[in-house]
Design an enzyme around this catalytic site. Structure first.
Site, PDB file in Angstrom:
ATOM      1  CB  CYS A   2      -0.915   0.017   1.221  1.00  0.00           C
ATOM      2  SG  CYS A   2      -1.986   1.480   1.297  1.00  0.00           S
ATOM      3  CD  GLU A 118      -0.504  -1.686  -5.115  1.00  0.00           C
ATOM      4  OE1 GLU A 118       0.346  -1.326  -5.962  1.00  0.00           O
ATOM      5  OE2 GLU A 118      -0.229  -1.949  -3.942  1.00  0.00           O
TER       6      GLU A 118
END
Length: 279
Positions: A2, A118
């Site tokens: 993350c 992402e």
């Protein structure tokens, strides 16, 4: 992993959702659709109050909404320079790594988010890179968020660090920093096949990235935040990944790749990956 996420919820909403008893209005953060390492972020945590407030609350832990800096600095670190590299902690080893084992035992928190980003290198871009026609492949960003639109409760840890170069009364004498715990990405196929028009794109979260934040379902919030639970073996079951199917992913514009861009338009869902970035 993350490395970037979105956090646009108002503190008033988070207070009600997580049953927060204390938060300071002066710590209010602006909505942020492109949260990057070293930024201040909201964290829900439980610890006893200090100072005059402690007399009324007593020694019991109080659930609080705090603004912490993303990038954990261990209490024993000589400087905060390593913080930006410690934005994530692996669930599989968090109980034993020197930087994380102490906060895992007693300083756990929840980091609320709308979702996380992402980036995927498209197959066409990879082929160009392999042929030497493109040195830096263009990557397609995806936004991963709860299917039902709820707040994503990411498991986190927090830590205190004392800057010994400053006097006790200095407002920057103490740093409070945090990290996001990650786990193996979900391999369950997305409903309806791949992401994007015509089923184009990744077929699962694992196709986007092998790691993902550890998302805590509501039934685990109290146990995770309870500072009285300090036995690592008792805590490790809480690190189990959430049930499959709670999250969805969709392509967003590549503007999110520049941390200077920040606004709700970053979350706009594209019908398909941008041209030149097809999966």
């Amino acid at each position: 992993m993350c490395g970037r996420y979105a956090a646009s919820r108002r503190p008033e909403d988070l207070v009600g959702l997580f049953g927060v008893e204390k938060w300071e209005p002066e710590e209010t953060l602006a909505s942020d659709w492109n949260v990057a390492p070293t930024k201040d972020v909201y964290a829900v945590l439980e610890r006893p109050l200090k100072g005059p407030e402690a007399e009324a609350a007593g020694p019991r832990p109080v659930r609080q909404l705090r603004a912490l800096k993303w990038g954990l600095v261990p209490s024993w670190a000589k400087s905060p320079e390593g913080g930006p590299k410690m934005i994530n902690a692996r669930a599989e080893t968090v109980h034993e790594k020197p930087s994380y084992r102490r906060p895992f035992a007693s300083r756990r928190c929840i980091l609320p988010a709308d979702g996380y980003y992402e980036w995927v290198t498209g197959s066409g871009e990879r082929q160009l890179e392999e042929k030497g026609k493109r040195k830096r492949p263009r990557k397609q960003p995806y936004f991963v968020t709860p299917v039902d639109g709820s707040v994503m409760a990411m498991a986190g840890l927090y830590e205190f660090w004392r800057d010994r170069t400053l006097p006790d009364e200095h407002p920057r004498a103490w740093w409070v920093t945090c990290t996001v715990i990650t786990t193996e990405a979900e391999r369950e196929p997305f409903a309806g096949g791949g992401v994007g028009a015509g089923g184009e794109g990744p077929g699962s979260l694992a196709d986007i990235h092998p790691r993902m934040p550890l998302v805590l379902t509501e039934d685990r919030w109290d146990s995770w935040l309870d500072p009285a639970r300090t036995d690592p073996e008792d805590l490790r079951p809480l690190l189990a990944p959430p049930p499959a199917g709670l999250l969805r992913a969709y392509p967003v514009a590549t503007g999110v790749s520049d941390v200077r861009n920040n606004g709700p338009e970053l979350l706009t869902e594209l019908e398909a990956p941008e041209e030149g970035t097809l999966f």
